[in-house]
Design a protein around this motif. Structure first.
Motif: not given
Length: 521
Positions: A183-184, A412-414, A426-429
Motif C-alpha cells: 500500500p506504500t 497520486a499515491a506518493a 492504498w486508496f489512491a492505488q
C-alpha cells in the motif's frame, strides 16, 4: 450543505408545538377568533403507499437463507419468514416472453407468515459485491422499528451475478495479489505487481464473461429494477438502497419519474467524481472509522491494548518490510500466502465499514501482532471467496469512466501516503485496479433528482462512501433532503433511534426532514 450539529437527539422537521402565548398589558388585545376555517395543509409531495399483489410464486426459504447468513441470530429475535422467487430480466419479463437474458433473485421478508391480503411493497437493494439485497432486507427487518413491517412487506432485490457462482472470473491467486500489493508503492516499478494483477483480472473476466462483461453495473441494474417493479405489481416503487443499490435507485428514478415512490438512498456514491477526490475523501473517512474502532476496542477491552490505533499502525508498518509467512499446515486457497501490509489494509477497510465485525477484526489483528497470520488470512479469504469479490470489481470498473495511467497513479499515491501512511496510498492505488478494463460506452451522468422528494443518508466515518460524497451528490439533486449521521459504518439506517425515526417518518408518515438534519453517533 450546511449541517447544524445537534447536541442531543436530532431535528426531524419543523416544530409542531403550538405557539407560546405571552401576557403583556402594553400590547393590544388579541383579535377575536375568526369563524372562518383555516386553510387545509398543502398536499404531500410524496406518493401514497398503495398495497399490491406480486405476480411471483414465492417458495418458502427461511431455513436455507438463515443458514447462509450465519444462523438464527440474524433474525434479531423476530419471527421473520422468507420466501424466494426469481424475476426474468433483460427483455423477457417486460415483453411478456417466456425467455429472458438473465434472472435476478427477489426475497420476500415478512414478520410472521406472509399475509394473504395485499400489502405495500418496499424494495430493498444492497451494495453489489458487499451485501446482497436479500442480506440487506433481512438486516432491516431484524433491526428497524417493527412498524416498518406493519401492513408492508420488504422485498430484497439482488442484481445479476449476485447468486452463488454468478460471476466467477478471477482466480484466487489474482484476488490475493490485488489485496496483498504494497500500500506504500508510489512509483511505476513498485506498482507493477498491482498493475499486473489488475491486467490479469481484466483479461480472465473478458475471456470468461465474453459479451456479458459489460452487463454488470448500475445502468443494467436500473433497467432490471423496473422489471422487478412490474413483477411486484407496484405502480409506484418505494425502496431503500445502500451504496451501489442507492445508485441503482437514483438512476432508475431519473428514467422512470412517473413510477417513483418514496426512495431512501443510504450512502449514495457520486457517479461522476474524479478518482483522486474520491480516494482522498475515503481515506479521510477511513481514518475516522479507525478512530471509532479504536474507541470501541478500548471500551470493550479488546486484545489490541490501550492504544488500538497505534497497534494497527505499528502492525502495518512492520509488515511492509517483514511479512508474516503462512503456517506450513495452512490450508488456504493460495498455498504459502504471506500476510503483508496490503493484506491488513485490504481486510481493515471493509470491516471498518461494518461495526458488527469489529470484535473478530480486533482478535485477528492482535494475533497477527503476536506472529499468527491465520486470523487475518481467514478474513482476507472470506472476503475474496464469498462470491461478491468478482462481481464488485466488474461492476465498479463498468461504472468508472476514468482510466489513469500508472505514472498518474504513482504521483497520486506518493502524495497521499505522505498525508496518511496507513490508508492514503492504498486508496489512491485503487484507481489502477480498473486501468486495463474497457472504458464504458455509457459513462455515468450527474444525478439531477426528480420532482418527488428523495431522502438521502450520509455517514461521517464511512470509508466506502463518505459523508462528503453524499453531500456533493445531494447538492445537485432536485428535491432531495440529506440527513447526516455522525457515526461509523457503511450505511446509517437503522443504526440509531434518530436515524430510524427520520426514515420511518419519511417512509410511513409523509414527513420530509428539513435541510441540515443531523443525527448524533
Amino acid at each position: 450543505m450546511l449541517l447544524a450539529v445537534l447536541l442531543a437527539g436530532c431535528a426531524v422537521g419543523p416544530s409542531r408545538r403550538p405557539p407560546v402565548a405571552t401576557v403583556n398589558s402594553d400590547e393590544p388585545a388579541a383579535p377575536a377568533p375568526s369563524s372562518v376555517a383555516p386553510p387545509p395543509p398543502p398536499p404531500s409531495l410524496l406518493p401514497p403507499l398503495i398495497a399490491s399483489t406480486p405476480q411471483l410464486d414465492f417458495t418458502e426459504c427461511t431455513a436455507g437463507q438463515v443458514a447462509r447468513l450465519g444462523g438464527a441470530a440474524v433474525l434479531g429475535g423476530r419471527d421473520l419468514r422468507l420466501g424466494c422467487a426469481t424475476v426474468p430480466v433483460g427483455g423477457g419479463y417486460a415483453s411478456g416472453s417466456a425467455t429472458s437474458a438473465a434472472e435476478v433473485d427477489v426475497t420476500r421478508v415478512t414478520l410472521g407468515p406472509a399475509p394473504a391480503a395485499p400489502t405495500v411493497p418496499i424494495a430493498v437493494l444492497g451494495d453489489p459485491g458487499r451485501r446482497t439485497g436479500t442480506d440487506q432486507a433481512v438486516r432491516l427487518a431484524a433491526r428497524a422499528p417493527a412498524d416498518l413491517l406493519d401492513g408492508r412487506t420488504l422485498y430484497g432485490v439482488d442484481v445479476r451475478g449476485a447468486a452463488a457462482g454468478g460471476v466467477d472470473c478471477i482466480t484466487p491467486t489474482t484476488r490475493a495479489a490485488l489485496d496483498d500489493a504494497d500500500p506504500t508503492a508510489a512509483d511505476p516499478a513498485a506498482l507493477a505487481p498491482l498493475a499486473t494483477a489488475a491486467a490479469t483480472a481484466a483479461r480472465t473476466c473478458s475471456q470468461l464473461l465474453e459479451d456479458s462483461l459489460t452487463e454488470y453495473g448500475t445502468a443494467t441494474d436500473a433497467d432490471d429494477l423496473d422489471e422487478v417493479r412490474r413483477a411486484l405489481g407496484a405502480v409506484r416503487l418505494h425502496a431503500v438502497g445502500l451504496g451501489g443499490g442507492a445508485a441503482t435507485l437514483a438512476r432508475w428514478a431519473q428514467g422512470h419519474p412517473d413510477q417513483q415512490g418514496r426512495l431512501v438512498l443510504d450512502a449514495l456514491p457520486d457517479p461522476t467524481a474524479a478518482v483522486g477526490l474520491t480516494a482522498d475523501q475515503r481515506a479521510d473517512a477511513a481514518r475516522r472509522a479507525l478512530d471509532a474502532f479504536a474507541q470501541n476496542c478500548v471500551a470493550t477491552g479488546c486484545a489490541l491494548g490501550a492504544d488500538p490505533r497505534g497497534a494497527v499502525t505499528d502492525l502495518v508498518t512492520r509488515l511492509r518490510t517483514a511479512p508474516l509467512p503462512a503456517s506450513p499446515s495452512a490450508t488456504g486457497s493460495v498455498p504459502g500466502r504471506e500476510v503483508t501490509a496490503g493484506t491488513v489494509v485490504s481486510v481493515l477497510v471493509p470491516r471498518l465499514a461494518d461495526p458488527d465485525t469489529w470484535p473478530g477484526l480486533a482478535a485477528a489483528l492482535a494475533a497477527a501482532r503476536s506472529g499468527d497470520p491465520a486470523g487475518v488470512l481467514g478474513l482476507a479469504e472470506e472476503s475474496e471467496n464469498d462470491g461478491g469479490f468478482d462481481l464488485g470489481l466488474v461492476s465498479a470498473c463498468n461504472d468508472q469512466a476514468e482510466r489513469p495511467t500508472v505514472d498518474q497513479v504513482a504521483q497520486a499515491a506518493a502524495r497521499a501516503r505522505g498525508v496518511d501512511p496507513v490508508f492514503g496510498g492504498w486508496f489512491a492505488q485503487r484507481a489502477l485496479v480498473c486501468s486495463s478494463w474497457p472504458v464504458p460506452t455509457d459513462p455515468p451522468a450527474p444525478l439531477a433528482g426528480t420532482a418527488v422528494p428523495t431522502l438521502l443518508l450520509g455517514t461521517s466515518a464511512d470509508p466506502l462512501v463518505p459523508l462528503a460524497e453524499s453531500q456533493r451528490v445531494a447538492a445537485g439533486m432536485q428535491g432531495s433532503a440529506l440527513v447526516a449521521w455522525l457515526g461509523a459504518g457503511h450505511g446509517a439506517y437503522p443504526a440509531t433511534p434518530c436515524i430510524s425515526g427520520v426514515v420511518d417518518d419519511y417512509l410511513l408518515r409523509e414527513d420530509v426532514p428539513r435541510e441540515g438534519t443531523v443525527c448524533p453517533p
